[in-house]
Design an enzyme around this catalytic site. Structure first.
Site, mmCIF file in Angstrom:
data_model
loop_
_atom_site.group_PDB
_atom_site.id
_atom_site.type_symbol
_atom_site.label_atom_id
_atom_site.label_comp_id
_atom_site.label_asym_id
_atom_site.label_seq_id
_atom_site.Cartn_x
_atom_site.Cartn_y
_atom_site.Cartn_z
ATOM 1 N N ASP A 166 46.933 60.582 44.728
ATOM 2 C CA ASP A 166 45.632 59.778 43.881
ATOM 3 C C ASP A 166 45.388 61.134 43.122
ATOM 4 O OD1 ASP A 166 46.447 57.744 45.800
ATOM 5 O OD2 ASP A 166 44.450 57.098 45.848
ATOM 6 N N THR A 169 43.663 51.080 43.421
ATOM 7 C CA THR A 169 44.503 50.231 44.166
ATOM 8 C C THR A 169 43.881 48.969 45.070
ATOM 9 O OG1 THR A 169 45.205 51.166 46.108
ATOM 10 C CG2 THR A 169 46.437 51.869 43.897
ATOM 11 N N THR A 170 42.677 49.630 45.511
ATOM 12 C CA THR A 170 41.972 48.761 46.444
ATOM 13 C C THR A 170 40.762 47.859 45.451
ATOM 14 O OG1 THR A 170 41.963 50.252 48.199
ATOM 15 C CG2 THR A 170 40.434 48.633 48.134
ATOM 16 N N ASP A 217 44.457 53.722 51.842
ATOM 17 C CA ASP A 217 45.036 53.416 50.383
ATOM 18 C C ASP A 217 45.235 51.850 50.429
ATOM 19 O OD1 ASP A 217 45.954 54.917 48.009
ATOM 20 O OD2 ASP A 217 47.662 53.768 48.486
HETATM 21 N N1 LIG Z 1 30.085 59.148 47.085
HETATM 22 C C1 LIG Z 1 30.136 58.069 46.636
HETATM 23 N N2 LIG Z 1 29.256 57.014 46.623
HETATM 24 C C2 LIG Z 1 29.524 55.905 46.116
HETATM 25 N N3 LIG Z 1 30.771 55.303 45.809
HETATM 26 C C3 LIG Z 1 31.739 56.331 45.715
HETATM 27 C C4 LIG Z 1 31.684 57.605 46.128
HETATM 28 N N4 LIG Z 1 32.941 58.191 45.914
HETATM 29 C C5 LIG Z 1 33.668 57.250 45.575
HETATM 30 N N5 LIG Z 1 32.906 56.183 45.477
HETATM 31 C C6 LIG Z 1 33.534 54.915 45.059
HETATM 32 O O1 LIG Z 1 34.486 54.467 46.021
HETATM 33 C C7 LIG Z 1 35.327 53.442 44.979
HETATM 34 C C8 LIG Z 1 36.881 53.781 45.400
HETATM 35 O O2 LIG Z 1 37.208 53.549 46.424
HETATM 36 P P1 LIG Z 1 38.572 53.894 47.217
HETATM 37 O O3 LIG Z 1 39.166 54.968 46.738
HETATM 38 O O4 LIG Z 1 38.441 53.516 48.701
HETATM 39 O O5 LIG Z 1 39.369 52.579 46.586
HETATM 40 P P2 LIG Z 1 40.387 52.547 45.208
HETATM 41 O O6 LIG Z 1 40.147 53.668 44.414
HETATM 42 O O7 LIG Z 1 39.786 51.414 44.467
HETATM 43 O O8 LIG Z 1 41.654 52.210 45.748
HETATM 44 P P3 LIG Z 1 42.674 53.455 46.497
HETATM 45 O O9 LIG Z 1 42.110 54.812 46.342
HETATM 46 O O10 LIG Z 1 42.822 52.959 47.927
HETATM 47 O O11 LIG Z 1 43.860 53.397 45.451
HETATM 48 C C9 LIG Z 1 35.088 53.676 43.443
HETATM 49 O O12 LIG Z 1 34.348 52.331 43.345
HETATM 50 C C10 LIG Z 1 34.425 55.028 43.523
HETATM 51 O O13 LIG Z 1 33.452 55.051 42.587
HETATM 52 MG MG LIG Z 2 40.633 55.689 45.327
#
Ligand SMILES: Nc1ncnc2c1ncn2[C@@H]1O[C@H](COP(=O)(O)OP(=O)(O)OP(=O)(O)O)[C@@H](O)[C@H]1O
Ligand SMILES: [Mg+2]
Length: 523
Positions: free
Chosen positions: A396, A100-101, A67
């Site tokens: 989340d 948040t990332t 996260d």
């Molecule tokens: N199966 C998948 N294939 C491609 N991208 C995906 C898949 N599942 C999720 N994502 C993408 O991953 C990204 C989110 O990644 P992640 O959850 O690590 O970071 P975040 O949501 O920005 O931050 P955090 O969850 O740490 O608050 C989004 O752009 C989402 O669309």
């Molecule tokens: Mg996320």
């Protein structure tokens, strides 16, 4: 502090011992460099193939997480620009719960590209103006492209929750956890005119290391990490009638320094008898209401406990005020301050109130509530670190489901919306005159740092992947993104990777605002 000099009052800046002062371009460069490092740190954890981070704090405590906000919370950041990125990650967590990332990765790219523009002699004011206009446009394009859904479409909500948890340690259990999350959030959803509202605080999340993630459960009521107060009380009551008290079942000590002079044993006895009588009176009022369970925000005197136990009442003391509110929402009981105001109509109900052993602790479960407006999730996992990350991931998921219920618009994931917006911005940028056009084009490029990072983290070739993605987006395939689990560019909506529009809008707003502010402050 200030001193009087030949040219008027001059401010005196005191620096901490050992600190150095940098100004102008150098300070600017240092600031940007520090912010870029922050973005670099979280970059590798973006997406389903992103890596988890293991963080060790100064006390040796270990946190394992993916996260963004949590990673940055654990890092001690000094530089103002870097601090700003930590700040937007936190704000994004509070506002929408996810992204948040992404917000930090995007802000990092915006800063980096702004620096390259400055090196080409584009003035910061122009960059800031261009970025602000582009951010507004990007949000508008995404709003236009988003799908309107129904906030009570369970199938959509399930996909939203699963997508948010896919990028976490809990991915294998995301289906089952998503199911619990949907049930919890829909239970506490309230209709407000034509709109729906969710207060995430109405979901009480308790965690306990041990068992496996599969053992996590939803309780139609409230879990209290407290024991039944007296050994002689029943440990389980079916069809409970519940009283909620926010005062004590004790005799309050007098405020003033009253002195009681007792000169013989008889006086002592009558004093104690009087005290007991008062306590018995209190307990009688509780029992008289028909209550079989009492939850008390303050203390319960030993004598009161004894009388309650004799009457077969289950009681718990020192309940947090916030828990008392949740109990009220779950059971329908009214929180009572004055015992004289406690009547049968003020009692709440629950199918079962029971003390259970959860690993080494004893907790009281208030469950089987009819139409609870507050519910609980009990999360389990192999170790403390795992269960901590389960809790963060469930947070989340709760938040993204809430986002869609309150603001029912969705987009696909996998970098599809960012590439879509970038494509649109490139053609819109041509309408801008002067160097703002360059800034807008850089904004588009920065948006593509999301698909590029997703591809990089999955070991896919970022340049080839982006080229394919761009060309399909230009053809109008707006849901096309990078399916990193299958390692190819494809329609993300048909792969059920969908996200709330609210998250994407927040990420763009917060990242653009942070980048602009950092440059404005440095001008
Ligand atoms: N199966 C998948 N294939 C491609 N991208 C995906 C898949 N599942 C999720 N994502 C993408 O991953 C990204 C989110 O990644 P992640 O959850 O690590 O970071 P975040 O949501 O920005 O931050 P955090 O969850 O740490 O608050 C989004 O752009 C989402 O669309
Ligand atoms: Mg996320």
């Amino acid at each position: 502090m200030s001193i009087q000099g030949p040219r008027g009052t001059l401010p005196v800046i005191l620096l901490k011992e050992g600190s150095t002062e940098t100004k102008g371009r150098e300070a600017q460069r240092n600031n940007i460099a520090a912010a870029k490092i922050i973005a670099e740190i979280v970059r590798s954890s973006l997406g389903p193939r992103g890596m988890d981070k293991m963080l060790v704090d100064s006390l040796g405590d270990v946190t394992i997480t993916n996260d963004g906000a949590t990673i940055l919370k654990e890092i001690d950041v000094q530089h103002p620009a870097a601090k700003m990125l930590v700040e937007i990650s936190k704000t994004t967590d509070n506002e929408v719960g996810d992204g948040t990332t992404s917000v930090v990765v995007l802000a990092g790219s915006l800063l980096e590209f702004a620096e390259s523009l400055i090196n080409q002699d584009v003035h910061p004011t122009v960059i800031v103006d261009g970025y602000r206009k582009a951010a507004k446009k990007a949000k508008q394009f995404l709003e236009e492209s988003a799908d309107k859904v129904s906030g009570n479409d369970k199938a959509i909500l399930l996909k939203i929750a699963k997508t948010a948890m896919q990028t976490k340690l809990v991915k294998k259990n995301s289906g089952q956890l998503a199911d619990l999350v949907i049930k919890a959030v829909t239970a506490v959803t309230e209709k407000d005119g034509t709109e729906y509202k969710v207060d995430e605080d109405d979901i009480k999340v308790e965690k306990k290391a041990g068992g496996s993630m599969n053992d996590s459960v939803l309780i139609q009521g409230i879990i209290l990490d407290k024991e039944v107060v007296h050994g002689g009380m029943p440990k389980s009551i079916v069809d409970a009638k519940i009283a909620l008290l926010n005062n004590a079942l004790e005799i309050s000590k007098t405020e003033t320094d009253a002195k009681i002079n007792i000169s013989n044993p008889q006086q002592m006895k009558s004093f104690l008898d009087e005290e007991n009588r008062m306590l018995k009176d209190m307990v009688d009022k509780v029992i008289g209401s028909g209550a079989t369970v009492v939850f008390c925000q303050k203390g319960i005197d030993d004598m009161s406990q004894h009388y309650l136990a004799k009457a077969g009442v289950l009681a718990v003391r020192r309940i947090k005020e916030s828990d008392l509110t949740k109990l009220s929402k779950a059971t329908g009981a009214r929180i009572v301050t004055n015992l004289d105001d406690l009547f049968e109509k003020d009692l709440g109900t629950a199918g079962l109130v029971e003390e259970r052993k959860i690993e080494e602790d004893r907790w009281v479960f208030v469950e089987g509530c009819k139409h609870p407006k507050s519910v609980s999730l009990l999360l389990r996992g192999g170790s403390q670190r795992v269960v901590d990350e389960v809790e963060r991931s469930v947070h989340d998921a709760i938040m993204v489901v809430r986002d869609v219920i309150q603001f029912p618009s969705i987009v696909a994931g996998g970098g599809a919306p960012e590439t879509y917006a970038a494509t649109k911005i490139r053609s819109w940028a041509k309408t801008l005159e002067g160097r703002e056009q360059l800034a807008a084009e850089k904004f588009a490029e920065a948006l593509e740092s999301i698909p590029i990072t997703l591809a990089e983290n999955a070991g896919m070739d970022p340049i080839d992947t982006l080229a394919t993605l761009r060309s399909r987006q230009i053809k109008g395939e707006k849901w096309t993104g990078i399916d990193v689990l299958k390692g190819r560019v494809s329609n993300m909506k048909s792969s059920d990777i969908i996200e709330p529009l609210a998250v994407k809008l927040q990420v763009i707003s917060a990242a653009a605002e942070a980048a602009c502010m950092i440059y404005e402050l440095m001008m």
